[in-house]
Design a protein around this motif. Sequence first.
Motif, PDB file in Angstrom:
ATOM      1  N   LEU A  69       0.830  -1.222   0.000  1.00 34.19           N
ATOM      2  CA  LEU A  69       0.000   0.000   0.000  1.00 34.19           C
ATOM      3  C   LEU A  69       0.857   1.261   0.000  1.00 34.19           C
ATOM      4  O   LEU A  69       0.494   2.262  -0.624  1.00 34.19           O
ATOM      5  N   GLU A  70       1.987   1.224   0.697  1.00 34.94           N
ATOM      6  CA  GLU A  70       2.856   2.405   0.685  1.00 34.94           C
ATOM      7  C   GLU A  70       3.438   2.627  -0.715  1.00 34.94           C
ATOM      8  O   GLU A  70       3.523   3.769  -1.184  1.00 34.94           O
TER       9      GLU A  70
ATOM     10  N   ARG B  23       0.222   8.804  -6.167  1.00 36.21           N
ATOM     11  CA  ARG B  23       0.472  10.072  -5.470  1.00 36.21           C
ATOM     12  C   ARG B  23      -0.606  10.372  -4.444  1.00 36.21           C
ATOM     13  O   ARG B  23      -1.171  11.454  -4.384  1.00 36.21           O
ATOM     14  N   GLY B  24      -0.861   9.325  -3.654  1.00 38.81           N
ATOM     15  CA  GLY B  24      -1.622   9.530  -2.441  1.00 38.81           C
ATOM     16  C   GLY B  24      -2.993   8.914  -2.308  1.00 38.81           C
ATOM     17  O   GLY B  24      -3.455   8.719  -1.204  1.00 38.81           O
ATOM     18  N   ASN B  25      -3.702   8.613  -3.419  1.00 40.01           N
ATOM     19  CA  ASN B  25      -5.084   8.191  -3.211  1.00 40.01           C
ATOM     20  C   ASN B  25      -5.384   6.722  -3.505  1.00 40.01           C
ATOM     21  O   ASN B  25      -6.525   6.281  -3.326  1.00 40.01           O
ATOM     22  N   ASN B  26      -4.422   5.957  -3.991  1.00 41.36           N
ATOM     23  CA  ASN B  26      -4.623   4.530  -4.293  1.00 41.36           C
ATOM     24  C   ASN B  26      -5.715   4.290  -5.333  1.00 41.36           C
ATOM     25  O   ASN B  26      -6.243   3.182  -5.403  1.00 41.36           O
ATOM     26  N   GLN B  27      -6.060   5.290  -6.100  1.00 37.72           N
ATOM     27  CA  GLN B  27      -7.172   5.146  -7.051  1.00 37.72           C
ATOM     28  C   GLN B  27      -6.682   5.019  -8.488  1.00 37.72           C
ATOM     29  O   GLN B  27      -5.881   5.832  -8.939  1.00 37.72           O
TER      30      GLN B  27
ATOM     31  N   SER C  87       0.771   4.024  -2.913  1.00 39.62           N
ATOM     32  CA  SER C  87       0.542   5.428  -2.610  1.00 39.62           C
ATOM     33  C   SER C  87       1.493   6.321  -3.420  1.00 39.62           C
ATOM     34  O   SER C  87       1.102   7.389  -3.899  1.00 39.62           O
ATOM     35  N   GLY C  88       2.723   5.879  -3.590  1.00 42.45           N
ATOM     36  CA  GLY C  88       3.660   6.643  -4.420  1.00 42.45           C
ATOM     37  C   GLY C  88       3.230   6.649  -5.877  1.00 42.45           C
ATOM     38  O   GLY C  88       3.280   7.681  -6.555  1.00 42.45           O
TER      39      GLY C  88
ATOM     40  N   ILE D  52       1.585   5.338 -15.756  1.00 39.57           N
ATOM     41  CA  ILE D  52       0.222   5.598 -15.297  1.00 39.57           C
ATOM     42  C   ILE D  52      -0.394   6.586 -16.269  1.00 39.57           C
ATOM     43  O   ILE D  52       0.295   7.485 -16.751  1.00 39.57           O
TER      44      ILE D  52
ATOM     45  N   THR E 169       5.874   6.466 -13.342  1.00 39.41           N
ATOM     46  CA  THR E 169       5.485   6.591 -11.939  1.00 39.41           C
ATOM     47  C   THR E 169       6.296   5.587 -11.127  1.00 39.41           C
ATOM     48  O   THR E 169       6.731   4.559 -11.645  1.00 39.41           O
ATOM     49  N   ILE E 170       6.504   5.903  -9.845  1.00 40.26           N
ATOM     50  CA  ILE E 170       7.258   4.977  -8.986  1.00 40.26           C
ATOM     51  C   ILE E 170       6.681   4.984  -7.582  1.00 40.26           C
ATOM     52  O   ILE E 170       6.013   5.935  -7.175  1.00 40.26           O
TER      53      ILE E 170
END
Lengths: 146, 146, 146, 146, 146, 146
Positions: free
Chosen positions: D78-79, D86-90, D82-83, D127, D138-139
């Motif tokens: 999950l962490e 960029r924060g929302n997991n969506q 999040s990267g 992404i 993205t990473i």
Amino acid sequence: MPLDRDHLIGKQALMLLLQPEYKLPKELADLGWRCCKGKVGSMDAQKVVAAVETAAKNQGMIEHQLYREAHALYHGILEALSGVTRGNNQLGTVLRTVGLTFSIVRGNPYKDKREGEWLAVALYGTIGAPVKGLEHETIGLGINHI
Amino acid sequence: MPLDRDHLIGKQALMLLLQPEYKLPKELADLGWRCCKGKVGSMDAQKVVAAVETAAKNQGMIEHQLYREAHALYHGILEALSGVTRGNNQLGTVLRTVGLTFSIVRGNPYKDKREGEWLAVALYGTIGAPVKGLEHETIGLGINHI
Amino acid sequence: MPLDRDHLIGKQALMLLLQPEYKLPKELADLGWRCCKGKVGSMDAQKVVAAVETAAKNQGMIEHQLYREAHALYHGILEALSGVTRGNNQLGTVLRTVGLTFSIVRGNPYKDKREGEWLAVALYGTIGAPVKGLEHETIGLGINHI
Amino acid sequence: MPLDRDHLIGKQALMLLLQPEYKLPKELADLGWRCCKGKVGSMDAQKVVAAVETAAKNQGMIEHQLYREAHALYHGILEALSGVTRGNNQLGTVLRTVGLTFSIVRGNPYKDKREGEWLAVALYGTIGAPVKGLEHETIGLGINHI
Amino acid sequence: MPLDRDHLIGKQALMLLLQPEYKLPKELADLGWRCCKGKVGSMDAQKVVAAVETAAKNQGMIEHQLYREAHALYHGILEALSGVTRGNNQLGTVLRTVGLTFSIVRGNPYKDKREGEWLAVALYGTIGAPVKGLEHETIGLGINHI
Amino acid sequence: MPLDRDHLIGKQALMLLLQPEYKLPKELADLGWRCCKGKVGSMDAQKVVAAVETAAKNQGMIEHQLYREAHALYHGILEALSGVTRGNNQLGTVLRTVGLTFSIVRGNPYKDKREGEWLAVALYGTIGAPVKGLEHETIGLGINHI
Ligand SMILES: [Mg+2]
Ligand SMILES: [Mg+2]
Ligand SMILES: [Mg+2]
Ligand SMILES: [Mg+2]
Ligand SMILES: [Mg+2]
Ligand SMILES: [Mg+2]
């Protein structure tokens, strides 16, 4: 570099939604500013994103062959959606739905010509339970360079 | 239970900010609707919250002796701030500042009298780097029952 | 429109951080790609933002007189910071600190010239308690059109 | 207690993704470090989580009968996600998709043996919109004790 | 692997806060379970984190020389704080304050001995405006393997 | 205006969940306080919201014809869900599931009668992978004026 107080792109996008008869001022149209409007109602946040993207492409608001323009628009939409959802971009997944009008305005809101074009995406309407009447108003605005 | 399309509390709050000369329609004032406006510029999100709370108390928008009214206002402010910051409520901690006008409107936007009073908190202005001109517009709206 | 797999701007920004001796390939430099690196350690998220912005200006990565460039950079930094903090952009306010190196790369990672210039901002280092050794690695990457 | 600068578990996980031919250094393998790699492309965030979990189990990165190991892995994933977001997991819920490679590394990155084993989960790829080419890199990196 | 319904570590941590006279059951103490309690009131989220960390160290809840234990505790605290703040970890920066009691419990809540030790961090008290009485209750719980 | 330490609405909601045999004290029932309980297990966050809303309506906790009551409940549920998910309201979309009991309590927790009625929504149970046993406890509490 400062914003031109007569060329507020966000305000234009908002006025288009808040006053149905509102039109982009002739002065801005003469400067090449463009705008479009549309509607979307859904429990799926992705359908809100898709509706705005589709309108933007179909009405020539962005050069959709260019990712840089699609990218600018996408982040503008997500910022507006964040306002509508007050931060989480979640609709049906938390059992709520929206009925929105949206507007997109493209132009340069700054005094300096070199600032180039910017995009404002505004969303306004209602958010609430998927039951008629259990809803209140909501708004969101995203602004990005393009 | 449905929203009365002539009594849109959020739209009233937004128009008060977008058009400086705008006044609450007489029809709404006659129904007991109240509103106030103010300004705040800061890198501290807490100062934005404080400015709106102080105006609300000083101008009689809430009965500040009652926590239920202060609580309704607080959550309305945070929802509006979420729109302004696009989700994180962070200003100076991520090196940005705002210059905002705010409005508060209190009244019943629903057709049913039993819905009682609601509160709309709107914030509109600019957000950007703490350097003159490096900024764009932003908006936020929070609506709560009171 | 597709990404050019030999011109991955994010990968370049990351390699600059992960391998101290890494240099931008000559092929990219010949195409006009630019990059810079720096370091920042702080409990204040705003100092991380400021350090990257200052380096970008001082090393000519952006035309800092133009807000559109500063805006592109700012959102790139915040996206990278989001990766470092895993979503909340909070450091000292939740009692943690970072020791980071950062890199910025500017160029066109797409096959189509019309995609123009993009910016990659990468952050890599450690995050943890404000006590030596109580820390683990962290990374973040933000990419934006400019 | 300090991190051993030659045993950076996050850097190992990142290098495995950024350089296809990269192998875990023999020194680390001799110390019992393990790693695995895989690929996943999806609009469903849950499929990204599932792909990493499945690879971890199938390749013996965790003792999947133990919840404490599955728990450590889950929060690491999950962490990293999040990267990437960029924060929302969506992903699909905001109309975007990812094409990712992932790596997992297990070992002790600290000088003190008592720090035991840690896990690094890295995600790298693209992404963007669910349209070929409308995407950027993205990473994400998650690190947890196990 | 299943949770032992008589050994619910989160419930123990919560009962310690909700009933001042509550004590860890002898059965759990006999199994080596440990717990501690404390108080913290602040507008600074970092002081809440610090108060729990300090109590944990001083009362031997963690081996504070080991980062893996401090790391497990830290993430447990942040998860609990997330419940208290309902997601944003923000107190004074959004003009609110907390008055909390906290508890930490350490033990194995699973039927399988191999699950080892876990940590529960609970926070309970009030959150509200920095004005006496303008507050309501709040709770948070974080659970992590250690 | 202060909270009445014998009338803590959040604590009542929590005790109803933590101790199956717990009943609302007669003193509170005599003051007109009401409560209900229920269960829900799901990977869909929306089903958790729906289960609590349905119970509230069916058991007369709210006047569901009034949006102001449904609105108060909805925000209370989302705040509780935020505690359960530690901030993101995501279950199946990040491959996790919950098994929860929930309680709702309605009454005035303040010494001043004018504070009127408030609502507490509590959720307690387990969260984890969709595999039996891979789970730990979780809690959430939302409090709102009604
Ligand atoms: Mg911006
Ligand atoms: Mg609402
Ligand atoms: Mg992007
Ligand atoms: Mg960590
Ligand atoms: Mg967990
Ligand atoms: Mg509240």
